[in-house]
Design an enzyme around this catalytic site. Structure first.
Site, PDB file in Angstrom:
ATOM      1  N   HIS A 241     -45.911 -33.917  14.165  1.00 55.69           N
ATOM      2  CA  HIS A 241     -47.364 -33.655  13.979  1.00 55.69           C
ATOM      3  C   HIS A 241     -47.772 -33.014  15.089  1.00 55.69           C
ATOM      4  O   HIS A 241     -48.481 -32.095  15.190  1.00 55.69           O
ATOM      5  CB  HIS A 241     -47.996 -34.911  13.963  1.00 55.69           C
ATOM      6  CG  HIS A 241     -49.593 -34.953  13.653  1.00 55.69           C
ATOM      7  ND1 HIS A 241     -50.193 -35.978  13.283  1.00 55.69           N
ATOM      8  CD2 HIS A 241     -50.377 -33.880  13.733  1.00 55.69           C
ATOM      9  CE1 HIS A 241     -51.421 -35.748  13.355  1.00 55.69           C
ATOM     10  NE2 HIS A 241     -51.711 -34.314  13.368  1.00 55.69           N
TER      11      HIS A 241
ATOM     12  N   GLU B 228     -52.759 -26.840  16.821  1.00 61.94           N
ATOM     13  CA  GLU B 228     -52.045 -28.128  17.815  1.00 61.94           C
ATOM     14  C   GLU B 228     -51.989 -27.142  19.051  1.00 61.94           C
ATOM     15  O   GLU B 228     -52.216 -28.035  20.285  1.00 61.94           O
ATOM     16  CB  GLU B 228     -50.585 -28.151  17.183  1.00 61.94           C
ATOM     17  CG  GLU B 228     -50.642 -29.227  15.864  1.00 61.94           C
ATOM     18  CD  GLU B 228     -51.103 -30.489  16.449  1.00 61.94           C
ATOM     19  OE1 GLU B 228     -50.834 -31.016  17.325  1.00 61.94           O
ATOM     20  OE2 GLU B 228     -52.225 -31.421  15.815  1.00 61.94           O
TER      21      GLU B 228
ATOM     22  N   HIS C 103     -53.904 -29.168  22.088  1.00 64.18           N
ATOM     23  CA  HIS C 103     -52.838 -29.827  22.986  1.00 64.18           C
ATOM     24  C   HIS C 103     -52.260 -28.880  23.795  1.00 64.18           C
ATOM     25  O   HIS C 103     -51.820 -29.357  24.992  1.00 64.18           O
ATOM     26  CB  HIS C 103     -52.097 -30.772  22.049  1.00 64.18           C
ATOM     27  CG  HIS C 103     -52.900 -31.557  21.200  1.00 64.18           C
ATOM     28  ND1 HIS C 103     -53.678 -32.868  21.610  1.00 64.18           N
ATOM     29  CD2 HIS C 103     -52.976 -31.689  19.774  1.00 64.18           C
ATOM     30  CE1 HIS C 103     -54.122 -33.374  20.662  1.00 64.18           C
ATOM     31  NE2 HIS C 103     -53.738 -32.966  19.523  1.00 64.18           N
TER      32      HIS C 103
END
Length: 223
Positions: A63, A113, A117
């Site tokens: 993930h 992502e 992040h």
């Protein structure tokens, strides 16, 4: 009196909302305590989502690799380079299999992502976009959650149930660091191992906000 009551009501609502909101923190790259390396069990995820059928299989997939702080806050959307798929061209085949979006285009998922992040992860051994995704692949190879569970006789099954503590202990025993786990609708859905941001080695996770399961849970073998 009516005005005072209205004000008290507003204050009560504000207080209640504040007590349940997750702490978000905007910051500069590298300003965090450790990484969460997060893997999701496909069949649990696809039990509640409409997944692309040819992406469904009996596996954990990546993930994300998320910067995290010990107090539950985390940095997001830091200043830095924008996602560029050309930077990970040599990794694409492996990312398509190990780090796919289960519901849409993979590049959209990778963009999200990295933007949320990855931009905050540019520190220490991770110096650019390529490093970020290559590190995710390396950690995925190193932390095979299915193998860890099977080593303690925890297998995917639509009939068996398992105690969350047994799942946690199996992963801790196998890798040497306490993980975080999440469940959805009574199913094991997500596993996170905590990673030292400098050495990229496993560490015990602190008590993570929202990372717990209760009762007996399934580890499903179908969606």
């Amino acid at each position: 009196m009516r005005l005072i009551a209205a004000l008290l009501s507003v204050l009560l609502i504000a207080s209640t909302a504040q007590s349940t909101v997750t702490i978000y923190e905007s910051s500069k790259p590298g300003d965090f305590d450790f990484y969460l390396f997060v893997q999701q069990w496909i069949y649990s995820y696809c039990d509640s989502q409409t997944c692309i059928q040819n992406k469904e299989r009996e596996a954990f997939t990546i993930h994300g690799l998320w910067p995290e702080n010990s107090d539950g806050s985390y940095p997001s959307f830091c200043s830095g380079p924008s996602f560029n798929v050309n930077a990970i061209q040599d990794l694409e085949d492996q990312l398509n299999f190990d780090w796919p979006s289960l519901t849409g285009p993979n590049t959209d998922f990778w963009t999200h992502e990295f933007s949320k992040h990855g931009t905050c992860s540019i520190t220490g051994p991770i110096t650019d976009i390529h490093d970020y995704f290559a590190t995710g692949i390396k950690l995925y190879t190193e932390f095979n959650i299915t193998a860890a569970l099977e080593s303690e006789n925890i297998y995917p099954s639509d009939s068996n149930t398992y105690k969350p503590v047994d799942i946690t202990n199996a992963i801790t025993t196998h890798f040497g660091g306490k993980p975080g786990i999440q469940c959805s609708s009574g199913q094991l859905s997500t596993v996170a191992v905590c990673i030292d941001k400098n050495s990229l080695s496993i560490m015990d996770c602190p008590d993570l906000q929202g990372w717990s399961c209760s009762g007996s849970v399934k580890f499903p073998s179908t969606a």
